[in-house]
Design a protein around this motif. Sequence first.
Motif, PDB file in Angstrom:
ATOM      1  N   LEU A 166      42.877  62.483   3.026  1.00 35.84           N
ATOM      2  CA  LEU A 166      42.552  61.133   3.485  1.00 35.84           C
ATOM      3  C   LEU A 166      41.125  60.751   3.111  1.00 35.84           C
ATOM      4  O   LEU A 166      40.851  59.604   2.721  1.00 35.84           O
ATOM      5  CB  LEU A 166      42.754  61.053   5.005  1.00 35.84           C
ATOM      6  CG  LEU A 166      42.458  59.714   5.686  1.00 35.84           C
ATOM      7  CD1 LEU A 166      43.162  58.557   5.001  1.00 35.84           C
ATOM      8  CD2 LEU A 166      42.855  59.789   7.163  1.00 35.84           C
ATOM      9  N   GLU A 167      40.212  61.713   3.195  1.00 37.69           N
ATOM     10  CA  GLU A 167      38.827  61.418   2.821  1.00 37.69           C
ATOM     11  C   GLU A 167      38.722  61.090   1.332  1.00 37.69           C
ATOM     12  O   GLU A 167      37.952  60.204   0.930  1.00 37.69           O
ATOM     13  CB  GLU A 167      37.918  62.593   3.175  1.00 37.69           C
ATOM     14  CG  GLU A 167      36.447  62.286   2.932  1.00 37.69           C
ATOM     15  CD  GLU A 167      35.521  63.261   3.612  1.00 37.69           C
ATOM     16  OE1 GLU A 167      34.346  62.890   3.814  1.00 37.69           O
ATOM     17  OE2 GLU A 167      35.953  64.377   3.932  1.00 37.69           O
ATOM     18  N   ARG A 168      39.506  61.772   0.504  1.00 36.38           N
ATOM     19  CA  ARG A 168      39.500  61.448  -0.927  1.00 36.38           C
ATOM     20  C   ARG A 168      40.032  60.036  -1.173  1.00 36.38           C
ATOM     21  O   ARG A 168      39.525  59.309  -2.030  1.00 36.38           O
ATOM     22  CB  ARG A 168      40.323  62.483  -1.701  1.00 36.38           C
ATOM     23  CG  ARG A 168      39.645  63.850  -1.818  1.00 36.38           C
ATOM     24  CD  ARG A 168      40.361  64.753  -2.810  1.00 36.38           C
ATOM     25  NE  ARG A 168      41.680  65.140  -2.336  1.00 36.38           N
ATOM     26  CZ  ARG A 168      41.908  66.216  -1.580  1.00 36.38           C
ATOM     27  NH1 ARG A 168      40.897  67.002  -1.207  1.00 36.38           N
ATOM     28  NH2 ARG A 168      43.137  66.523  -1.213  1.00 36.38           N
ATOM     29  N   LEU A 169      41.051  59.658  -0.411  1.00 34.48           N
ATOM     30  CA  LEU A 169      41.563  58.287  -0.511  1.00 34.48           C
ATOM     31  C   LEU A 169      40.487  57.282  -0.109  1.00 34.48           C
ATOM     32  O   LEU A 169      40.277  56.265  -0.791  1.00 34.48           O
ATOM     33  CB  LEU A 169      42.791  58.118   0.387  1.00 34.48           C
ATOM     34  CG  LEU A 169      43.275  56.681   0.605  1.00 34.48           C
ATOM     35  CD1 LEU A 169      43.790  56.071  -0.696  1.00 34.48           C
ATOM     36  CD2 LEU A 169      44.365  56.637   1.687  1.00 34.48           C
ATOM     37  N   LEU A 170      39.782  57.546   0.982  1.00 37.02           N
ATOM     38  CA  LEU A 170      38.738  56.633   1.459  1.00 37.02           C
ATOM     39  C   LEU A 170      37.588  56.540   0.461  1.00 37.02           C
ATOM     40  O   LEU A 170      37.037  55.449   0.241  1.00 37.02           O
ATOM     41  CB  LEU A 170      38.237  57.102   2.825  1.00 37.02           C
ATOM     42  CG  LEU A 170      39.240  56.948   3.982  1.00 37.02           C
ATOM     43  CD1 LEU A 170      38.808  57.764   5.188  1.00 37.02           C
ATOM     44  CD2 LEU A 170      39.396  55.483   4.355  1.00 37.02           C
ATOM     45  N   GLN A 172      37.882  57.008  -2.768  1.00 39.01           N
ATOM     46  CA  GLN A 172      38.448  56.272  -3.905  1.00 39.01           C
ATOM     47  C   GLN A 172      38.418  54.763  -3.638  1.00 39.01           C
ATOM     48  O   GLN A 172      38.075  53.971  -4.513  1.00 39.01           O
ATOM     49  CB  GLN A 172      39.890  56.749  -4.119  1.00 39.01           C
ATOM     50  CG  GLN A 172      40.712  55.975  -5.110  1.00 39.01           C
ATOM     51  CD  GLN A 172      42.195  56.235  -4.891  1.00 39.01           C
ATOM     52  OE1 GLN A 172      42.969  55.328  -4.612  1.00 39.01           O
ATOM     53  NE2 GLN A 172      42.603  57.509  -4.994  1.00 39.01           N
ATOM     54  N   ARG A 173      38.735  54.371  -2.414  1.00 33.42           N
ATOM     55  CA  ARG A 173      38.788  52.954  -2.039  1.00 33.42           C
ATOM     56  C   ARG A 173      37.442  52.438  -1.519  1.00 33.42           C
ATOM     57  O   ARG A 173      37.325  51.271  -1.187  1.00 33.42           O
ATOM     58  CB  ARG A 173      39.843  52.752  -0.951  1.00 33.42           C
ATOM     59  CG  ARG A 173      41.291  52.951  -1.408  1.00 33.42           C
ATOM     60  CD  ARG A 173      41.735  51.803  -2.285  1.00 33.42           C
ATOM     61  NE  ARG A 173      43.157  51.847  -2.602  1.00 33.42           N
ATOM     62  CZ  ARG A 173      44.110  51.172  -1.938  1.00 33.42           C
ATOM     63  NH1 ARG A 173      43.791  50.434  -0.887  1.00 33.42           N
ATOM     64  NH2 ARG A 173      45.356  51.240  -2.330  1.00 33.42           N
ATOM     65  N   ARG A 174      36.472  53.345  -1.408  1.00 30.30           N
ATOM     66  CA  ARG A 174      35.168  53.007  -0.815  1.00 30.30           C
ATOM     67  C   ARG A 174      35.324  52.379   0.572  1.00 30.30           C
ATOM     68  O   ARG A 174      34.615  51.452   0.960  1.00 30.30           O
ATOM     69  CB  ARG A 174      34.399  52.047  -1.737  1.00 30.30           C
ATOM     70  CG  ARG A 174      34.086  52.661  -3.093  1.00 30.30           C
ATOM     71  CD  ARG A 174      33.331  51.728  -3.989  1.00 30.30           C
ATOM     72  NE  ARG A 174      33.092  52.337  -5.304  1.00 30.30           N
ATOM     73  CZ  ARG A 174      32.500  51.716  -6.322  1.00 30.30           C
ATOM     74  NH1 ARG A 174      32.094  50.453  -6.169  1.00 30.30           N
ATOM     75  NH2 ARG A 174      32.324  52.341  -7.462  1.00 30.30           N
ATOM     76  N   GLY A 175      36.311  52.929   1.303  1.00 37.28           N
ATOM     77  CA  GLY A 175      36.528  52.497   2.675  1.00 37.28           C
ATOM     78  C   GLY A 175      37.282  51.193   2.812  1.00 37.28           C
ATOM     79  O   GLY A 175      37.577  50.762   3.934  1.00 37.28           O
ATOM     80  N   ARG A 176      37.610  50.546   1.691  1.00 41.55           N
ATOM     81  CA  ARG A 176      38.302  49.250   1.763  1.00 41.55           C
ATOM     82  C   ARG A 176      39.788  49.428   1.461  1.00 41.55           C
ATOM     83  O   ARG A 176      40.174  50.295   0.686  1.00 41.55           O
ATOM     84  CB  ARG A 176      37.685  48.271   0.770  1.00 41.55           C
ATOM     85  CG  ARG A 176      36.235  47.922   1.082  1.00 41.55           C
ATOM     86  CD  ARG A 176      35.749  46.778   0.184  1.00 41.55           C
ATOM     87  NE  ARG A 176      35.667  47.187  -1.211  1.00 41.55           N
ATOM     88  CZ  ARG A 176      34.592  47.736  -1.774  1.00 41.55           C
ATOM     89  NH1 ARG A 176      33.506  47.949  -1.035  1.00 41.55           N
ATOM     90  NH2 ARG A 176      34.592  48.061  -3.058  1.00 41.55           N
ATOM     91  N   GLY A 177      40.598  48.577   2.076  1.00 41.02           N
ATOM     92  CA  GLY A 177      42.029  48.612   1.807  1.00 41.02           C
ATOM     93  C   GLY A 177      42.755  49.769   2.455  1.00 41.02           C
ATOM     94  O   GLY A 177      43.882  50.084   2.074  1.00 41.02           O
ATOM     95  N   PRO A 186      39.547  62.460  13.644  1.00 39.65           N
ATOM     96  CA  PRO A 186      38.998  63.825  13.684  1.00 39.65           C
ATOM     97  C   PRO A 186      37.517  63.801  13.312  1.00 39.65           C
ATOM     98  O   PRO A 186      37.054  62.887  12.612  1.00 39.65           O
ATOM     99  CB  PRO A 186      39.823  64.555  12.614  1.00 39.65           C
ATOM    100  CG  PRO A 186      41.065  63.756  12.458  1.00 39.65           C
ATOM    101  CD  PRO A 186      40.676  62.333  12.708  1.00 39.65           C
ATOM    102  N   ASN A 187      36.778  64.782  13.778  1.00 44.34           N
ATOM    103  CA  ASN A 187      35.342  64.833  13.501  1.00 44.34           C
ATOM    104  C   ASN A 187      35.032  64.794  12.010  1.00 44.34           C
ATOM    105  O   ASN A 187      34.032  64.218  11.584  1.00 44.34           O
ATOM    106  CB  ASN A 187      34.732  66.093  14.125  1.00 44.34           C
ATOM    107  CG  ASN A 187      34.721  66.034  15.638  1.00 44.34           C
ATOM    108  OD1 ASN A 187      34.736  64.954  16.217  1.00 44.34           O
ATOM    109  ND2 ASN A 187      34.711  67.187  16.278  1.00 44.34           N
ATOM    110  N   SER A 188      35.915  65.397  11.208  1.00 41.62           N
ATOM    111  CA  SER A 188      35.665  65.443   9.762  1.00 41.62           C
ATOM    112  C   SER A 188      35.689  64.055   9.118  1.00 41.62           C
ATOM    113  O   SER A 188      35.193  63.877   8.002  1.00 41.62           O
ATOM    114  CB  SER A 188      36.709  66.337   9.091  1.00 41.62           C
ATOM    115  OG  SER A 188      38.018  65.819   9.302  1.00 41.62           O
ATOM    116  N   LEU A 189      36.264  63.076   9.806  1.00 41.49           N
ATOM    117  CA  LEU A 189      36.361  61.722   9.260  1.00 41.49           C
ATOM    118  C   LEU A 189      35.478  60.731  10.008  1.00 41.49           C
ATOM    119  O   LEU A 189      35.597  59.519   9.813  1.00 41.49           O
ATOM    120  CB  LEU A 189      37.820  61.239   9.324  1.00 41.49           C
ATOM    121  CG  LEU A 189      38.831  62.013   8.475  1.00 41.49           C
ATOM    122  CD1 LEU A 189      40.247  61.562   8.809  1.00 41.49           C
ATOM    123  CD2 LEU A 189      38.552  61.800   6.981  1.00 41.49           C
TER     124      LEU A 189
END
Length: 318
Positions: A166-170, A172-177, A186-189
Motif C-alpha cells: 500500500l505504501e508503494r501505491l501511495l 506512486q500516486r503521491r498520496g492522490r487518488g 497502522p503505524n507504518s502508514l
Amino acid sequence: MRVQLVTSCTNRKKRAATERCRIRELRSVGMEERAGEWWARLEEVKAPRWAARSLYAGEHWVAFLSALKAGPPDSRSGWVLSAGLGLITVDTPVPAYDATFTPNSPDYVCPPPSRGATAAWWRLLADRPLPGGAPRSLEQLGQCYPDDLIAIAASHRYLQAVGEDLERLLCQRRGRGVAIFAPSLPNSLSSWSSASIALDSRAQSMVGGSEVSLSIRVATEALSGDDLSLPTLRRRVAELLRGDTLPRYERTPAPDGEILSFIREALQRNPSARATPLLRQWRDLGRACEQGRFRSLYEQAAAEERLSPSLARAGVEA
C-alpha cells in the motif's frame, strides 16, 4: 471517475475447503517454501472453482457487493485482499480455501518461527501470476488504472499485512487518488494520513449494519456523489459522523435451529472453536442472541459433534 474498490476477504465462505486447501495442513516452515507449497496445492487441487463473488459470505461481503452495484453502470470494479490468494478480482475463479491473517487461527498464514510476517507472505503471493494477467498487488493496480480512484475499505489486520504494498501505491500516486476508509491506519502508514478517511462507530446509526461492515458501508455512502475528490469524501464522512453520536445496534433475532446450524458449521470447520468468538461472529452478521442462550446452544452442538464419530462407528459395526 471510475472506482477500483478494494476490501478484505472474509473467513466465512459458502463452500467448505478440502484438506489440501487449508493452511493448517502445510508442512513447510520457511516462508518461501511455505508459500510455494501452498500455491502448488491451489494449482493442483481438483476441487471445483467459483468466482470469488460467489464464494465469500457474511454481512461484510454482502455490503461490499452492494457497494459495487451502487454506482453508475460499469463505474466500479471489485478487488479482494485475500490472505490465501493475494489480490484478486471478484470474478477470479478460485477453490474454497482456509487461510487467514488472524494469529490465533489454525489457518494463520505465518508459522511459529515467522509469526507476524504477514507482509512477507503478501509479497510472496503477489509474485504468483494468475491467468489473464490481472494486477497481483496494489502497486500494480495503481499502474493499470492510473486515472481511477482506488478506494480501500479493509480491516486493520489486513492493512498491516498489505502495508508495504500500500505504501508503494501511495508513493506512486503521491498520496492522490487513493482513499483508505478505516478507523485508523497502522503505524507504518502514519505518514500517509492525507489518504486516510477516518471513521468510527458514530456512523453506524446512519449506515446500518454492525461494526464488521462499517468501513464498506461508510465508503458506499461517501462514494455516492459525482465529486470523488478526497476533500469531498472526507466531508461526506464527517457529516455521517455528526449525524448521531450514539451507535445503535440493530440485530435481528433468530430461532434456535438457525443458531445451531451456524454453530455446527463452525465446529465442522474448526472443532476447537470456542463459544465467545463464535457469538462475536454471529453478532457481526447483524444477528441477535443473548450470551447465556448462545452458550447453551453451543454446548448442545458441541455435544452432538462429539457423539457423531462414536455413532458413526456404532453404525458400521452393526
